[in-house]
Scaffold this active site. Sequence first.
Site, PDB file in Angstrom:
ATOM      1  N   HIS A  47      -3.279  -7.012 -13.396  1.00  0.00           N
ATOM      2  CA  HIS A  47      -4.049  -8.141 -12.878  1.00  0.00           C
ATOM      3  C   HIS A  47      -3.432  -9.478 -13.296  1.00  0.00           C
ATOM      4  O   HIS A  47      -3.420 -10.435 -12.529  1.00  0.00           O
ATOM      5  CB  HIS A  47      -5.508  -8.044 -13.365  1.00  0.00           C
ATOM      6  CG  HIS A  47      -6.379  -9.176 -12.906  1.00  0.00           C
ATOM      7  ND1 HIS A  47      -6.616  -9.439 -11.577  1.00  0.00           N
ATOM      8  CD2 HIS A  47      -7.063 -10.120 -13.602  1.00  0.00           C
ATOM      9  CE1 HIS A  47      -7.408 -10.499 -11.468  1.00  0.00           C
ATOM     10  NE2 HIS A  47      -7.693 -10.930 -12.685  1.00  0.00           N
ATOM     11  N   ALA A  61      -6.025 -13.242  -2.778  1.00  0.00           N
ATOM     12  CA  ALA A  61      -4.782 -12.641  -3.239  1.00  0.00           C
ATOM     13  C   ALA A  61      -4.790 -11.211  -2.714  1.00  0.00           C
ATOM     14  O   ALA A  61      -5.846 -10.571  -2.687  1.00  0.00           O
ATOM     15  CB  ALA A  61      -4.746 -12.637  -4.761  1.00  0.00           C
ATOM     16  N   SER A  76      -7.602 -16.332  -5.646  1.00  0.00           N
ATOM     17  CA  SER A  76      -6.689 -16.541  -6.785  1.00  0.00           C
ATOM     18  C   SER A  76      -5.566 -17.492  -6.385  1.00  0.00           C
ATOM     19  O   SER A  76      -5.057 -17.420  -5.275  1.00  0.00           O
ATOM     20  CB  SER A  76      -6.056 -15.218  -7.214  1.00  0.00           C
ATOM     21  OG  SER A  76      -7.059 -14.313  -7.562  1.00  0.00           O
ATOM     22  N   TYR A 136     -17.174  -5.004  -6.118  1.00  0.00           N
ATOM     23  CA  TYR A 136     -16.939  -4.157  -7.307  1.00  0.00           C
ATOM     24  C   TYR A 136     -17.692  -4.651  -8.539  1.00  0.00           C
ATOM     25  O   TYR A 136     -17.783  -3.953  -9.545  1.00  0.00           O
ATOM     26  CB  TYR A 136     -15.439  -4.018  -7.604  1.00  0.00           C
ATOM     27  CG  TYR A 136     -14.707  -5.300  -7.936  1.00  0.00           C
ATOM     28  CD1 TYR A 136     -14.908  -5.972  -9.142  1.00  0.00           C
ATOM     29  CD2 TYR A 136     -13.798  -5.838  -7.040  1.00  0.00           C
ATOM     30  CE1 TYR A 136     -14.251  -7.144  -9.436  1.00  0.00           C
ATOM     31  CE2 TYR A 136     -13.120  -7.022  -7.327  1.00  0.00           C
ATOM     32  CZ  TYR A 136     -13.365  -7.672  -8.521  1.00  0.00           C
ATOM     33  OH  TYR A 136     -12.712  -8.839  -8.811  1.00  0.00           O
ATOM     34  N   GLU A 137     -18.225  -5.874  -8.472  1.00  0.00           N
ATOM     35  CA  GLU A 137     -18.995  -6.378  -9.617  1.00  0.00           C
ATOM     36  C   GLU A 137     -20.373  -5.718  -9.696  1.00  0.00           C
ATOM     37  O   GLU A 137     -21.078  -5.893 -10.689  1.00  0.00           O
ATOM     38  CB  GLU A 137     -19.129  -7.904  -9.530  1.00  0.00           C
ATOM     39  CG  GLU A 137     -17.792  -8.601  -9.722  1.00  0.00           C
ATOM     40  CD  GLU A 137     -17.890 -10.109  -9.550  1.00  0.00           C
ATOM     41  OE1 GLU A 137     -18.359 -10.769 -10.479  1.00  0.00           O
ATOM     42  OE2 GLU A 137     -17.511 -10.613  -8.482  1.00  0.00           O
ATOM     43  N   SER A 154     -11.820  -8.208  -1.181  1.00  0.00           N
ATOM     44  CA  SER A 154     -12.809  -9.231  -0.772  1.00  0.00           C
ATOM     45  C   SER A 154     -12.651  -9.500   0.715  1.00  0.00           C
ATOM     46  O   SER A 154     -12.111  -8.689   1.457  1.00  0.00           O
ATOM     47  CB  SER A 154     -12.572 -10.522  -1.564  1.00  0.00           C
ATOM     48  OG  SER A 154     -11.309 -11.075  -1.229  1.00  0.00           O
TER      49      SER A 154
HETATM   50  N1  HPA Z   1      -4.608  -4.014  -4.020  1.00  0.00           N
HETATM   51  C1  HPA Z   1      -5.863  -4.454  -3.864  1.00  0.00           C
HETATM   52  N2  HPA Z   1      -6.234  -5.690  -4.123  1.00  0.00           N
HETATM   53  C2  HPA Z   1      -5.310  -6.552  -4.551  1.00  0.00           C
HETATM   54  C3  HPA Z   1      -3.974  -6.161  -4.746  1.00  0.00           C
HETATM   55  C4  HPA Z   1      -3.599  -4.819  -4.464  1.00  0.00           C
HETATM   56  O1  HPA Z   1      -2.434  -4.403  -4.615  1.00  0.00           O
HETATM   57  N3  HPA Z   1      -3.307  -7.269  -5.186  1.00  0.00           N
HETATM   58  C5  HPA Z   1      -4.198  -8.282  -5.253  1.00  0.00           C
HETATM   59  N4  HPA Z   1      -5.420  -7.860  -4.871  1.00  0.00           N
END
Ligand code: HPA
Length: 273
Positions: A248, A114, A31, A86-87, A213
């Site tokens: 998100h 991210a 991201s 998770y997909e 990931s």
């Molecule tokens: N937890 C898990 N995955 C993530 C998070 C989080 O707080 N932020 C971005 N991806």
Amino acid sequence: MSKIYEKLTSCLESVRKVSDFQPETALVLGSGLGDYADDIRIEAAVDYSQIEGFPRSTVAGHKGRFVFGYVREVPVVIMQGRVHYYEGYPMADVVLPVRLMGMLGAKKLILTNAAGAANYDYRPGDFMLIKDHIASSVPSPLIGQNIDELGVRFPDMSEVYSSRMRRIARAAAEELGITLREGVYMQLTGPAYETPAEVNMCRVLGADSLGMSTACEAMAARHMGMEICGISCITNLAAGMSVEPLDHREVQEMADRVSEQFKALVTEVICRI
Ligand code: HPA
């Protein structure tokens, strides 16, 4: 030959029908970096849909294609859109794109993502160089018949993230005036964000950042001998560390807000490693 390796070789053939480009470095865009490939000198692109049997990302905002081109003079292959566990894909499919980039010739791999902060010293907008990871809460991508063509049955994981590359990334960040933390990334399955109790557990276990990931991709790449650099964009404090619930969209917004810095850092890393 294992079924997974058969699938990999047929995917490789599909890609090679479109391009014979020889990448040195592979890059996975997380991201905030989604449009990184738009700024490079593109030589060829292959949509995941052009590759038979290839898993497709179902996450909004994730394009699905390999881009071949040059970052300055460095030949790269870029994964624009990754597949997450998770997909619903089996782990072997989740790591298939990364393995394929290795089979295309890339010896070096840069993984970006991210992540949420589990470490109280971190702030949204920070970057974190991944020093090591904890992947024990997701299935290993190496479970099943070993792919001898790629690597050994019991691969060493004592330095998944190259100390050589980390040194280079730290120096690049310093020159760019970017604060770069260094810590342990923990992969969880998602798709739900963690509970505050789970975040506490992760912190006690030694995690500095949390995501859904990367660690599995790093394991598969390390198995096949790639040299890896991992960088997280810290988009939020993990659940329970602030009064705000997680969203998100806010995670994406924070990643977008610091994307120029992230791109600059990744470009320098690619050119110096
Ligand atoms: N937890 C898990 N995955 C993530 C998070 C989080 O707080 N932020 C971005 N991806």
